[in-house]
Design an enzyme around this catalytic site. Structure first.
Site, PDB file in Angstrom:
ATOM      1  N   GLU A 328     -18.300 -42.395  -8.986  1.00  0.00           N
ATOM      2  CA  GLU A 328     -19.405 -42.612  -8.049  1.00  0.00           C
ATOM      3  C   GLU A 328     -20.693 -42.060  -8.641  1.00  0.00           C
ATOM      4  OE1 GLU A 328     -18.669 -40.822  -4.297  1.00  0.00           O
ATOM      5  OE2 GLU A 328     -16.912 -42.046  -3.824  1.00  0.00           O
ATOM      6  N   LYS A 330     -23.827 -39.804  -8.465  1.00  0.00           N
ATOM      7  CA  LYS A 330     -24.207 -38.601  -7.723  1.00  0.00           C
ATOM      8  C   LYS A 330     -25.630 -38.774  -7.225  1.00  0.00           C
ATOM      9  CE  LYS A 330     -24.272 -33.592  -7.847  1.00  0.00           C
ATOM     10  NZ  LYS A 330     -25.514 -33.495  -7.078  1.00  0.00           N
ATOM     11  N   LEU A 331     -25.794 -38.725  -5.911  1.00  0.00           N
ATOM     12  CA  LEU A 331     -27.084 -39.031  -5.306  1.00  0.00           C
ATOM     13  C   LEU A 331     -27.948 -37.782  -5.194  1.00  0.00           C
ATOM     14  CD1 LEU A 331     -25.747 -41.351  -2.467  1.00  0.00           C
ATOM     15  CD2 LEU A 331     -26.938 -42.064  -4.543  1.00  0.00           C
ATOM     16  N   ARG A 335     -26.663 -33.369   1.414  1.00  0.00           N
ATOM     17  CA  ARG A 335     -25.325 -33.612   1.961  1.00  0.00           C
ATOM     18  C   ARG A 335     -25.396 -33.554   3.473  1.00  0.00           C
ATOM     19  NH1 ARG A 335     -20.309 -32.391  -0.424  1.00  0.00           N
ATOM     20  NH2 ARG A 335     -18.666 -33.395   0.805  1.00  0.00           N
ATOM     21  N   PHE A 439     -19.642 -41.759   1.876  1.00  0.00           N
ATOM     22  CA  PHE A 439     -18.575 -41.871   0.886  1.00  0.00           C
ATOM     23  C   PHE A 439     -17.226 -41.376   1.384  1.00  0.00           C
ATOM     24  CE2 PHE A 439     -21.320 -38.237  -0.417  1.00  0.00           C
ATOM     25  CZ  PHE A 439     -20.501 -37.188  -0.016  1.00  0.00           C
ATOM     26  N   GLU A 499     -28.956 -38.518 -10.715  1.00  0.00           N
ATOM     27  CA  GLU A 499     -28.447 -37.154 -10.794  1.00  0.00           C
ATOM     28  C   GLU A 499     -27.270 -37.023 -11.750  1.00  0.00           C
ATOM     29  OE1 GLU A 499     -28.633 -33.887  -8.217  1.00  0.00           O
ATOM     30  OE2 GLU A 499     -30.266 -34.410  -9.549  1.00  0.00           O
ATOM     31  N   LYS A 504     -13.569 -38.814  -8.896  1.00  0.00           N
ATOM     32  CA  LYS A 504     -12.728 -38.452  -7.752  1.00  0.00           C
ATOM     33  C   LYS A 504     -11.298 -38.940  -7.956  1.00  0.00           C
ATOM     34  CE  LYS A 504     -16.362 -38.207  -4.236  1.00  0.00           C
ATOM     35  NZ  LYS A 504     -16.825 -38.674  -2.900  1.00  0.00           N
ATOM     36  N   LYS A 521     -18.108 -33.061 -10.914  1.00  0.00           N
ATOM     37  CA  LYS A 521     -19.469 -33.523 -11.173  1.00  0.00           C
ATOM     38  C   LYS A 521     -19.708 -33.640 -12.679  1.00  0.00           C
ATOM     39  CE  LYS A 521     -21.433 -30.222  -8.720  1.00  0.00           C
ATOM     40  NZ  LYS A 521     -22.448 -29.410  -8.003  1.00  0.00           N
TER      41      LYS A 521
END
Length: 1010
Positions: A328, A330-331, A335, A439, A499, A504, A521
């Protein structure tokens, strides 16, 4: 049996009503309904002074008693008490809780919310910072605002030359207040206010907005407390306790399940009232998340500094039947968890709850009811869920989306965008707005989903959430099966200034408030494009707090406007603010800065700012990132710093700044005129962007190769920039006869040209100019920068886009082929195409060989030849080089290596002296080590382990990154015995000790012997 039930005394009943209401629906009756078995105290709460005497002060004394010192470090362990620091700490807390149970009762919530006020979600923020509290105290004590004591509180970060403040309290606001209060306290003995009374007063203080009303509450505290009690009260208001024990320890001593329940509820009241009996344990059903109750979300583990992508994928626990993992983006947002409940009685029929990762309630901003029109988000969610969804809890990221650019915007704009959207009653589709990317789904129709796998939760999410375009969307992911699929995705997000990535495990359950290897991450490395680092002059300083109080802890760096200006010129010494840096300095570095700049600093006067230093902000009031003190560049020094990347920012005069800047070293060899100027940095930045753009195009070509070629042809589009240089002076020709050119922007490469200059150049060589996009099959559009109008063209996918360098190449080739008929060069994917449609990919790739060398065009310079040569080995090198992707060292500005438990994370270290039995090369030197050196090396080894590193048993082990030796002679012995690649760094043991006592990983180059 009824007579055996303890009856609260009259004082306890009064306190209960005072704290929790008088019995109406908003008071005790409502609490009785929600917590039917909540405990009642039998007696009034303990005096507030007991928190200091029996808990805070003993904990601090225990912490200071066991704090390591340099002397104790040299002497080694001796004179230790029978109890370890941890055991002593637990005994202190346990004694106070036992005293409360015995003298008050089982309702410990009044005390708990004062002991760990930062976890108390029932009491809102006070809206009071240090300077506001200082003004209230000055007014309460009737101190002259121009007196030394008043100035010492207002300027609490300044060192001790102001007033009679000592250097020990510089940076400690509560300590400064104690110095002033202790000379004017109304009582010298402990006050009589109970803990319940203090809580009531603080609840009242949190509801007040004016300084006059807040001062009245402080007058009550001043009359009824001594100076020490008021000092601790100030720490509670600021929520900066630092009592020598963590909330985890306190919760664990209160009840074995307290931390677990707090993780799923973030509710201190619930923890105290449901777990008042230590012998009653929670079952599985009691520890699940609940609707409209904030929980602590699962977190992603940090990417390790050593180890390739295949090792990271192995941590995601692949199986023989299922080796998949998810990738995914990372935005860059906040959060956020979203709770939704169907409620027919509510306006719109739905109720919402929004909480951040730190349990801040955002319902005031994003909305709590569907039918409300004065919120930034909830009013748009009427069609976001499937018809059968009665209630749901979602986990995701709230980001800012620019509707004009149709692209994500940096995190710093989120609050502004939300406020703007809150005022946008018509819901227009322009400007910036909050966008919620989901997500995970953790609760659906009265069912807790945390015990289910991520894949199952994702399926539930898809079935329950329909989404609302650019309001609420499901965050996409890529299902991968090999670690080789990570690098292309990381390159893609780096090119888009994202970012990073999150990997996952789709087979994993959701683990509340846990950071584990089910989520990992992966962030881009620190930049090396700017020649490893940037040398900038210091123009301002900021005083620190805590252990850095009383001295500059961070510095403002600027870029010189004109380094060639002479003394007396308007631009002499003038600088634009560029970035602020405070990470990476050691005590020695700070001391060196102080020594070289002592006596040269000036207090910053906001009314009369120095004309040679311009800060960010509007022209009429440039005050952003205002330093406490400033210094003339000619009297200052140069810092070498590195950063993650460059980003836009209105906080600095340059309009851009460094993201996550970090100090590397002092440049004692450089004078202030040797620091970077604006023009030098912009030239450096342009070169970097050009190189990055070429890499981005390479990536797009690699991705496009996988798509099937189509035969349809599209009109052609070419690209430029915003910078200006000298006009082209080449001969005229008819190379572009029959072509139409639509010039959208300026050009940057191979030289800077304005839009008008490009148009003149095209006309001089036979081209026709148009001022808008047409359906002409011979149209060529010029653009090289992703401005809004260019992005819009790309989004329509109607045209290819070509860089302006193609025009120069055509003209140059015609000049080289003397006597030949002028012709247009075929388009090369990497060099010429700014945007290339997949349909034309294969055709254009036939114009160059496999290494990017053109079949029809001569090479222009040595740099292009070097680029082609550098491409050749990469075709046969399929291994991932970990040096290209450094691990994450930053989290929204917070450097990971500043945490002692992580400062050596990712390091694999061999200690040359300690393991003589495992390496023949160390046997001869081991015998020479005296006892003192052995202790020092043993401590260094423990520091590495405690800081997250790995101590290896031999030089031959895989993944070794560092070797620690005693002196240069031993370093030479190690180098002779090293047969691994890449070669580890050879450091002196003093580096490990210096890092540990500085609390940060200092620069290695000063301690290297190889």
């Amino acid at each position: 049996m009824a007579e055996d039930i303890p009856i609260p005394d009259e004082d306890a009943v009064k306190e209960q009503k005072l704290q929790y209401g008088s019995g109406d629906n908003n008071g005790e009756a409502a609490l009785d309904s929600k917590y039917p078995n909540r405990p009642r105290n039998l007696h009034k709460t303990l005096p507030f002074s007991t928190l200091l005497a029996d808990l805070f002060n003993p904990l601090l004394e225990n912490s200071q008693k066991h704090r390591p010192t340099a002397a104790r470090r040299r002497q080694g362990p001796q004179g230790q008490s029978s109890l370890s620091p941890h055991e002593a700490r637990r005994n202190i807390i346990d004694r106070y809780i036992s005293k409360w149970r015995k003298e008050v009762g089982d309702d410990f919530y009044p005390a708990m919310r004062l002991i760990i006020p930062e976890k108390d979600r029932d009491r809102p923020m006070y809206g009071l910072k240090e300077k506001a509290i200082a003004k209230i105290i000055i007014k309460t004590l009737k101190i002259n605002k121009d007196s030394e004591d008043a100035k010492s509180m207002v300027n609490w970060k300044l060192p001790g030359q102001l007033g009679k403040a000592t250097s020990s309290t510089a940076g400690d606001f509560a300590g400064r207040c104690f110095e002033v209060l202790s000379k004017r306290q109304m009582r010298s003995t402990p006050g009589e206010m109970t803990i319940a009374e203090v809580n009531n007063a603080l609840d009242h203080l949190a509801q007040l907005g004016s300084e006059e009303e807040q001062a009245k509450v402080f007058k009550v505290f001043y009359r009824r407390m001594n100076a020490e009690e008021i000092t601790w009260l100030i720490r509670m208001i600021l929520r900066q306790m630092k009592i020598g024990a963590t909330e985890k320890t306190i919760l664990d001593i209160w009840h074995p399940d307290a931390e677990t329940l707090f993780n799923v509820s973030s509710n201190l009241r619930r923890v105290c009232w449901e777990l008042f009996d230590p012998n009653l344990r929670l079952d599985g059903g009691d520890t699940g998340i609940a609707l409209m109750e904030c929980f602590q979300p699962q977190l992603a583990a940090f990417q390790k500094q050593v180890g390739s992508f295949d090792k990271m994928v192995n941590k995601l626990k692949p199986t023989l039947d299922d080796d998949s993992f998810w990738i995914e983006e990372k935005l860059d947002g906040e959060r956020m968890q979203l709770h939704m409940v169907d409620d027919p009685s509510a306006p719109g029929g739905k109720k919402f709850g929004f909480w951040s990762r730190k349990a801040k309630d955002y319902a005031y901003l994003y909305g709590s009811l569907l039918g409300q029109t004065d919120n930034a988000f909830a009013r748009f969610l009427g069609d976001a869920f499937a018809p059968n969804v009665k209630n749901i809890i979602l986990d995701g990221e709230m980001i800012t989306w620019d509707m004009d650019l149709d692209h994500i915007v940096g995190f710093g704009t989120l609050k502004t965008a939300a406020i703007s959207e809150k005022e946008n009653r018509n819901g227009t589709n322009t400007g910036q707005r909050p966008l919620y990317r989901v997500f995970d789904c953790l609760y659906l129709n009265d069912t807790v989903l945390t015990p289910y796998t991520l894949r199952d939760r994702r399926n539930a999410l898809k079935s329950a959430v329909k989404g609302v375009h650019r309001r609420l969307e499901i965050h996409p992911y890529i299902e991968a099966h090999s670690y080789t699929e990570i690098e292309p995705e990381l390159r893609k997000v780096v090119a888009e200034a994202s970012e990073g990535l999150v990997l996952k495990n789709p087979r994993s359950m959701y683990r509340l408030n846990e950071r584990n290897d089910d989520w990992i991450k992966v962030k881009p490395e620190y930049m090396s494009e700017f020649g490893e680092s940037l040398d900038c002059v210091v123009v301002g300083g900021y005083f620190g707090s805590g252990h850095r109080g009383g001295a500059h802890s961070s510095f403002l760096c600027g870029l010189l406007v004109n380094k060639n200006a002479k003394e007396g010129d308007a631009d002499y010494e003038k600088c634009f603010s560029f970035f602020k840096v405070g990470g990476g300095f050691s005590r020695e570095d700070y001391a060196s800065v102080r020594g070289r700049t002592e006596g040269k600093w000036h207090t910053w006067d906001a009314k009369r700012p120095p004309p040679i230093i311009e800060l960010g902000g509007h022209a009429e009031n440039r005050q952003h990132e205002r330093p406490d003190e400033w210094i003339r560049p000619s009297e200052s020094l140069v810092l070498e710093c590195k950063a993650a990347t460059v980003e836009s920012s209105d906080k600095f005069r340059m309009g851009i700044t460094l993201r996550f800047p970090r100090f590397k070293q002092l440049r004692n060899d450089k004078g202030w005129k040797d620091a970077l100027s604006i023009s030098e940095f912009m030239e450096l930045k342009d070169n970097v962007e050009r190189e990055v753009g070429e890499k981005e195009k390479e990536f797009k070509i690699e991705q496009s190769r996988r798509k099937k070629a189509r035969t349809s042809k599209k009109p052609l589009v070419v690209a430029g920039t915003d910078t200006v240089s000298t006009p082209y002076a080449g001969p005229h020709s008819k190379i572009f006869k029959g072509l139409s050119f639509f010039v959208m922007t300026d050009a940057l490469t191979p030289s800077k040209k304005s839009k008008a200059e490009i148009e003149s150049l095209v006309q001089a060589h036979g081209g026709k100019l148009v001022q808008r996009e047409t359906k002409d099959p011979n149209l060529i559009v010029i653009a090289e920068k992703r401005l809004v109008k260019v992005l819009s063209l790309e989004k329509r996918e109607s045209n290819n886009i070509v860089k302006p360098i193609w025009i120069w190449d055509c003209i140059r080739q015609s000049e080289a082929d003397v006597g030949a008929i002028p012709f247009m060069l075929p388009f090369e994917p990497n060099r010429h195409m700014f945007y290339l449609l997949p349909d034309d990919q294969l055709e254009y790739e036939t114009h160059v060989d496999e290494f990017g060398d053109s079949y029809t065009r001569d090479l222009t310079d040595v740099a292009e030849l070097r680029t082609i040569f550098s491409n050749m080995p990469r075709k046969f090198d399929n291994d991932f080089h970990q040096e290209n992707f450094l691990t994450q060292t930053e989290d929204h500005g917070n450097p990971l290596t500043n945490l002692k438990t992580h400062m050596f994370s990712g390091m694999k270290v061999f200690f040359f002296f300690f393991f003589s039995s495992s390496s023949s090369s160390s046997s001869s030197s081991s015998s020479t080590i005296n006892s003192e050196t052995s202790i020092a090396f043993q401590l260094a080894k423990n520091y590495i382990r405690f800081g997250g590193g790995v101590v290896l048993e031999g030089l031959e082990e895989d993944g070794i990154t560092h070797v620690v030796v005693g002196d240069e002679r031993e370093a030479k012995g190690v180098r002779r015995g090293l047969f691994v690649t890449p070669l580890p760094r050879i450091l002196g043991w003093a580096w490990v000790e210096r890092c540990w006592w500085e609390g940060t990983r200092v620069d290695e180059e000063r301690f290297m012997w190889g």
